[in-house]
Design an enzyme around this catalytic site. Sequence first.
Site, PDB file in Angstrom:
ATOM      1  N   ASN A 158      -3.125   3.441  -4.730  1.00  0.00           N
ATOM      2  CA  ASN A 158      -4.540   3.135  -4.478  1.00  0.00           C
ATOM      3  C   ASN A 158      -4.750   2.722  -3.217  1.00  0.00           C
ATOM      4  O   ASN A 158      -3.800   1.989  -2.281  1.00  0.00           O
ATOM      5  CB  ASN A 158      -5.095   1.983  -5.381  1.00  0.00           C
ATOM      6  N   PHE A 179     -10.177  -3.789  -1.448  1.00  0.00           N
ATOM      7  CA  PHE A 179     -10.999  -4.931  -1.762  1.00  0.00           C
ATOM      8  C   PHE A 179     -12.572  -4.369  -2.075  1.00  0.00           C
ATOM      9  O   PHE A 179     -13.325  -5.247  -1.692  1.00  0.00           O
ATOM     10  CB  PHE A 179     -11.060  -5.888  -0.958  1.00  0.00           C
ATOM     11  N   SER A 224      -2.241  -7.240  -0.040  1.00  0.00           N
ATOM     12  CA  SER A 224      -2.681  -5.841   0.064  1.00  0.00           C
ATOM     13  C   SER A 224      -2.462  -4.994   1.092  1.00  0.00           C
ATOM     14  O   SER A 224      -2.643  -5.660   2.456  1.00  0.00           O
ATOM     15  CB  SER A 224      -4.226  -5.937  -0.269  1.00  0.00           C
ATOM     16  N   ASN A 272      -4.250  -2.630   1.917  1.00  0.00           N
ATOM     17  CA  ASN A 272      -5.389  -1.612   2.047  1.00  0.00           C
ATOM     18  C   ASN A 272      -6.503  -2.496   2.994  1.00  0.00           C
ATOM     19  O   ASN A 272      -7.377  -1.944   3.366  1.00  0.00           O
ATOM     20  CB  ASN A 272      -5.733  -1.445   0.856  1.00  0.00           C
ATOM     21  N   THR A 273      -6.139  -3.658   3.520  1.00  0.00           N
ATOM     22  CA  THR A 273      -7.208  -4.464   4.352  1.00  0.00           C
ATOM     23  C   THR A 273      -6.332  -4.369   5.766  1.00  0.00           C
ATOM     24  O   THR A 273      -5.055  -5.036   5.747  1.00  0.00           O
ATOM     25  CB  THR A 273      -7.414  -5.803   3.839  1.00  0.00           C
ATOM     26  N   LYS A 316       0.113 -14.343  -3.764  1.00  0.00           N
ATOM     27  CA  LYS A 316       0.510 -13.129  -4.000  1.00  0.00           C
ATOM     28  C   LYS A 316       1.177 -12.483  -2.825  1.00  0.00           C
ATOM     29  O   LYS A 316       0.723 -12.424  -1.755  1.00  0.00           O
ATOM     30  CB  LYS A 316      -0.523 -12.308  -4.564  1.00  0.00           C
ATOM     31  N   ASN A 348       2.881  -7.510  -5.085  1.00  0.00           N
ATOM     32  CA  ASN A 348       1.489  -6.569  -5.015  1.00  0.00           C
ATOM     33  C   ASN A 348       2.356  -5.121  -4.858  1.00  0.00           C
ATOM     34  O   ASN A 348       3.491  -5.076  -5.251  1.00  0.00           O
ATOM     35  CB  ASN A 348       0.858  -6.968  -3.573  1.00  0.00           C
TER      36      ASN A 348
END
Length: 373
Positions: free
Chosen positions: A116, A120, A181, A183-184, A219, A248
């Site tokens: 994925n 966010f 994450s 993805n940021t 996390k 994560n």
Amino acid sequence: MYGLTRSLLFRLDAERAHRLGIAGLRQLGHSRDLCESLRENALEGVTPGMAVEVAGLRFAHPVALAAGLDKDAEAVDGLFACGFSAVEIGTLTPRPQPGNPTPRLFRLPEHRAVINRMGFNNHGAQEAATRLRARTWKPGPLGVNIGKNKDTPLEKAVDDYVACVDALAPLGDYVVVNASSPNTPGLRKLQEPEQLTLLLRAVQERLASVAPGKPLFLKIAPDLTPEAVDEVVDVARACGLAGLIATNTTIARPFEHPLAKEAGGLSGAPVREPANAVIRRAYLRSGGALPLIGVGGVFTAQDVYEKLRAGASVVQVYTGFIYEGPGMVGRILPALAALLARDGYTRVQDAIGAEHRAPVPPSASGVGAPKHL
């Protein structure tokens, strides 16, 4: 039963199937009686010895739901109906944001995995707070996972996390800082010791003001080097955190697959061992003094048991739930009880970190002592 449902859902685009699943769980949550009945059935395999206490919170058993599935707190009651001991919502940001362009969610059934790059996507902290205030059924701890908006500069990230604390911390049972994450852009830089210390101290200070005594977790990524894990553990302990959530998703691609080139975080079975390695390292670094919530590649009771023995006190699932369905918890608990009994444990608490302890000779330990296999 879920096999047929899954086969139908897996014919759909992954994100559309996800939205349908959340919609169904949200609808389930409207019936308190049905939720309570389903939860009671799911927890038939729970024994008193399965209860775990972490940071002053009681978990009826060690199997909880990870953040990412219910980003906007839409389906909390429906998820508790599935039997999870705790549910974690988010990641939530101060302002609503659409996330990354679609497609951004990919299933890899051959590897029991998901990639994925959602980014966010959420409707913002205030909307989630409104939903949480309306809840009346509270069968277990609710975690609130917070992050920064994509367009917030890294040097202003603290402001975003503090704003989320203001909006959400009084409404959850624990708070999680997501600095891991993939993805940021740039987010994982916040795991570096100096920046991490500044972030955590600021969040702790605000938390003490708006929700005194509320536990704070961090996390972390599975891609940290062993030395970086040590640094994070040291920072977490210095800042007085309640614990770590490990881990994560990973940016690694330990297999060949047509979708492996897709950017984003990989979750599911391939992350099991990297996550376990981080749990082991963090447990040893803290000498077992820093509570750990383990997550990554959990599908079966054996997967849960491995993480407990590696040092986790609670084990979260996410991708496994997508593949195994709403009956997952109800299947895991009796099998977990059997694994504990096989090794002579009467309490989950006794299995936590067991692989790091020397075996006790039967002659010295008496009947029923753990075998520590």
